[in-house]
Design an enzyme around this catalytic site. Sequence first.
Site, PDB file in Angstrom:
ATOM      1  N   GLU A 240       0.839  -1.203   0.000  1.00  0.00           N
ATOM      2  CA  GLU A 240       0.000   0.000   0.000  1.00  0.00           C
ATOM      3  C   GLU A 240       0.873   1.252   0.000  1.00  0.00           C
ATOM      4  O   GLU A 240       0.604   2.217  -0.698  1.00  0.00           O
ATOM      5  CB  GLU A 240      -0.905  -0.017   1.240  1.00  0.00           C
ATOM      6  CG  GLU A 240      -1.885   1.134   1.249  1.00  0.00           C
ATOM      7  CD  GLU A 240      -2.645   1.261   2.565  1.00  0.00           C
ATOM      8  OE1 GLU A 240      -2.162   0.772   3.598  1.00  0.00           O
ATOM      9  OE2 GLU A 240      -3.722   1.874   2.540  1.00  0.00           O
ATOM     10  N   SER A 362       1.511   6.984  10.190  1.00  0.00           N
ATOM     11  CA  SER A 362       2.017   8.359  10.317  1.00  0.00           C
ATOM     12  C   SER A 362       3.523   8.418  10.027  1.00  0.00           C
ATOM     13  O   SER A 362       4.233   7.414  10.154  1.00  0.00           O
ATOM     14  CB  SER A 362       1.739   8.898  11.721  1.00  0.00           C
ATOM     15  OG  SER A 362       2.626   8.295  12.630  1.00  0.00           O
ATOM     16  N   GLU A 364       5.790   9.778  11.745  1.00  0.00           N
ATOM     17  CA  GLU A 364       6.601   9.467  12.931  1.00  0.00           C
ATOM     18  C   GLU A 364       6.793   7.954  13.051  1.00  0.00           C
ATOM     19  O   GLU A 364       7.889   7.474  13.377  1.00  0.00           O
ATOM     20  CB  GLU A 364       5.936  10.004  14.210  1.00  0.00           C
ATOM     21  CG  GLU A 364       5.905  11.521  14.324  1.00  0.00           C
ATOM     22  CD  GLU A 364       4.785  12.167  13.526  1.00  0.00           C
ATOM     23  OE1 GLU A 364       3.875  11.437  13.058  1.00  0.00           O
ATOM     24  OE2 GLU A 364       4.810  13.399  13.357  1.00  0.00           O
TER      25      GLU A 364
HETATM   26  C1  FAD Z   1      -6.691  10.275   4.526  1.00  0.00           C
HETATM   27  C2  FAD Z   1      -6.657   9.071   5.398  1.00  0.00           C
HETATM   28  C3  FAD Z   1      -7.153   7.882   4.919  1.00  0.00           C
HETATM   29  C4  FAD Z   1      -7.143   6.754   5.749  1.00  0.00           C
HETATM   30  N1  FAD Z   1      -7.696   5.597   5.265  1.00  0.00           N
HETATM   31  C5  FAD Z   1      -7.736   4.502   6.065  1.00  0.00           C
HETATM   32  C6  FAD Z   1      -8.371   3.308   5.608  1.00  0.00           C
HETATM   33  O1  FAD Z   1      -8.886   3.244   4.493  1.00  0.00           O
HETATM   34  N2  FAD Z   1      -8.416   2.240   6.443  1.00  0.00           N
HETATM   35  C7  FAD Z   1      -7.854   2.265   7.695  1.00  0.00           C
HETATM   36  O2  FAD Z   1      -7.901   1.267   8.386  1.00  0.00           O
HETATM   37  N3  FAD Z   1      -7.266   3.407   8.177  1.00  0.00           N
HETATM   38  C8  FAD Z   1      -7.205   4.519   7.390  1.00  0.00           C
HETATM   39  N4  FAD Z   1      -6.619   5.676   7.844  1.00  0.00           N
HETATM   40  C9  FAD Z   1      -6.129   5.726   9.227  1.00  0.00           C
HETATM   41  C10 FAD Z   1      -4.611   5.808   9.357  1.00  0.00           C
HETATM   42  O3  FAD Z   1      -4.015   4.564   9.076  1.00  0.00           O
HETATM   43  C11 FAD Z   1      -4.329   6.271  10.806  1.00  0.00           C
HETATM   44  O4  FAD Z   1      -4.839   7.590  10.909  1.00  0.00           O
HETATM   45  C12 FAD Z   1      -2.857   6.269  11.127  1.00  0.00           C
HETATM   46  O5  FAD Z   1      -2.366   4.962  11.198  1.00  0.00           O
HETATM   47  C13 FAD Z   1      -2.581   6.998  12.473  1.00  0.00           C
HETATM   48  O6  FAD Z   1      -3.385   6.471  13.470  1.00  0.00           O
HETATM   49  P1  FAD Z   1      -4.274   7.428  14.387  1.00  0.00           P
HETATM   50  O7  FAD Z   1      -5.071   8.339  13.488  1.00  0.00           O
HETATM   51  O8  FAD Z   1      -5.031   6.578  15.346  1.00  0.00           O
HETATM   52  O9  FAD Z   1      -3.264   8.349  15.145  1.00  0.00           O
HETATM   53  P2  FAD Z   1      -2.454   7.967  16.464  1.00  0.00           P
HETATM   54  O10 FAD Z   1      -1.903   6.598  16.339  1.00  0.00           O
HETATM   55  O11 FAD Z   1      -3.308   8.271  17.655  1.00  0.00           O
HETATM   56  O12 FAD Z   1      -1.265   8.984  16.396  1.00  0.00           O
HETATM   57  C14 FAD Z   1      -1.420  10.364  16.727  1.00  0.00           C
HETATM   58  C15 FAD Z   1      -0.052  11.018  16.639  1.00  0.00           C
HETATM   59  O13 FAD Z   1       0.831  10.432  17.623  1.00  0.00           O
HETATM   60  C16 FAD Z   1       1.997   9.929  16.983  1.00  0.00           C
HETATM   61  N5  FAD Z   1       2.414   8.687  17.630  1.00  0.00           N
HETATM   62  C17 FAD Z   1       1.640   7.623  17.926  1.00  0.00           C
HETATM   63  N6  FAD Z   1       2.386   6.668  18.500  1.00  0.00           N
HETATM   64  C18 FAD Z   1       3.657   7.132  18.554  1.00  0.00           C
HETATM   65  C19 FAD Z   1       4.884   6.589  19.034  1.00  0.00           C
HETATM   66  N7  FAD Z   1       4.959   5.370  19.571  1.00  0.00           N
HETATM   67  N8  FAD Z   1       5.994   7.354  18.929  1.00  0.00           N
HETATM   68  C20 FAD Z   1       5.943   8.580  18.382  1.00  0.00           C
HETATM   69  N9  FAD Z   1       4.804   9.152  17.902  1.00  0.00           N
HETATM   70  C21 FAD Z   1       3.674   8.428  17.987  1.00  0.00           C
HETATM   71  C22 FAD Z   1       1.602   9.672  15.548  1.00  0.00           C
HETATM   72  O14 FAD Z   1       2.733   9.709  14.686  1.00  0.00           O
HETATM   73  C23 FAD Z   1       0.636  10.809  15.291  1.00  0.00           C
HETATM   74  O15 FAD Z   1       1.332  11.982  14.960  1.00  0.00           O
HETATM   75  C24 FAD Z   1      -6.608   6.824   7.055  1.00  0.00           C
HETATM   76  C25 FAD Z   1      -6.100   8.039   7.525  1.00  0.00           C
HETATM   77  C26 FAD Z   1      -6.130   9.154   6.712  1.00  0.00           C
HETATM   78  C27 FAD Z   1      -5.585  10.446   7.257  1.00  0.00           C
END
Ligand code: FAD
Length: 377
Positions: A240, A362, A364
Amino acid sequence: MGEAATALRGDLRRLVAENVPADFLGAFTDDPADLETAQGFCRVLAERGLLCLAWPEEYGGAGASVWEQTVVREEMWAHHEPRGAQYMGVNWVGPTIMRHGTAEQRSRHLPPIARGEVIWCQGFSEPDAGSDLASLRTAARRDGDGWRISGQKIWTSYATMAQWCFLLARTSKGERRQQGLTIFLVPMDAPGIEVRPIASMMGPHHLNEVFFSDLRVTGADVLGEVDRGWEVVQEVLSFERVGIARYARCERLLQAAPSVLGDRWDDLPDELRGRWARMLTHCRRARLLAYEVVAKQDKGTVRPADAAAYRIAVTKLDQDSADVLMEIVALAGPDGAQARRFRLQVEDHWRYSRASTVASGSIEMQQILLSRSLLAS
Ligand SMILES: Cc1cc2nc3c(=O)[nH]c(=O)nc-3n(C[C@H](O)[C@H](O)[C@H](O)COP(=O)(O)OP(=O)(O)OC[C@H]3O[C@@H](n4cnc5c(N)ncnc54)[C@H](O)[C@@H]3O)c2cc1C
């Protein structure tokens, strides 16, 4: 890439010019005609064997090289992805089913993808499980010869238009959280699934919540081994992450800027034109990293850290080039039909780029993955 690839690029550009309106900004706008354009264009590609070009012939492909598939990927993304959501079926859903699916799953799912008839969505992320995906809570419990699934997914792209979901759920508690996860191939019209769109600046049909309430599936809907879904997910994510050729759109828009602006290009500050030139160099760097990953995928030697290195480069490029392009159109104030279209393309690119360092993991988390791999080597 050779002469065949150059000819293919020419064919694809001609097909886009003939079948996609010049002001097309993707399939997920307010205008339902844009989704129809994408669906129609997938059929056009499929009829010519171009949709799943690199798939084996037995699954509806043309057995072409990964490099020809890369050309398709580049031309599609450069032209605002006129395949709509179907790029996912081609890039990773189909190949994963080819590798891990049963004969029945392969004959059921691969031909409709190759014909350009079906949209898939990816049900991985949950409200408390994004970066830490293994902590997901959507649960599947045994029910006779099948399963019952309950839980919630979020940020599910294209869920309102998808016919199928590639769903990850917990089937048991393992010693490690990565154990006990299983992939289900789930029809989106089954009773027990509710989709709620999330409004965003990427368009009204892009992001969604998906709720599963006692959804009944059968053993035949399990992809691969029960409790061993995590290994498959790692593979999916590598495919992906390199599946969207973001550098191709950046390069197309950056290269178009001087001719769209005409005489006014010379009035831009030197410093801004310098950053524009640096962005073009950055495009080349991201492209080369992409090619490195594609070559390794072809040989079966790609590691998650390779895809992460590319992803870091290309998502940074996406955002930095969007900022440079926005400054260029703002300072030059373009007018006329071509310039107006360019401004809308740049704005769309900017809106999409904001999410690029979060979607598909992300930046990060990509940096952590890459660092760990470098420290271990
Ligand atoms: C446009 C878009 C399309 C998407 N489409 C899909 C989809 O089709 N299917 C699907 O399943 N998901 C989808 N996603 C979800 C995407 O995979 C998640 O948003 C992403 O993995 C981040 O997870 P979260 O949003 O829960 O953020 P979090 O995991 O809560 O992270 C929040 C912030 O904290 C940071 N962070 C978290 N853990 C750590 C760590 N251990 N060390 C340092 N920094 C950290 C992250 O880098 C981020 O900046 C999509 C997201 C977007 C924006």
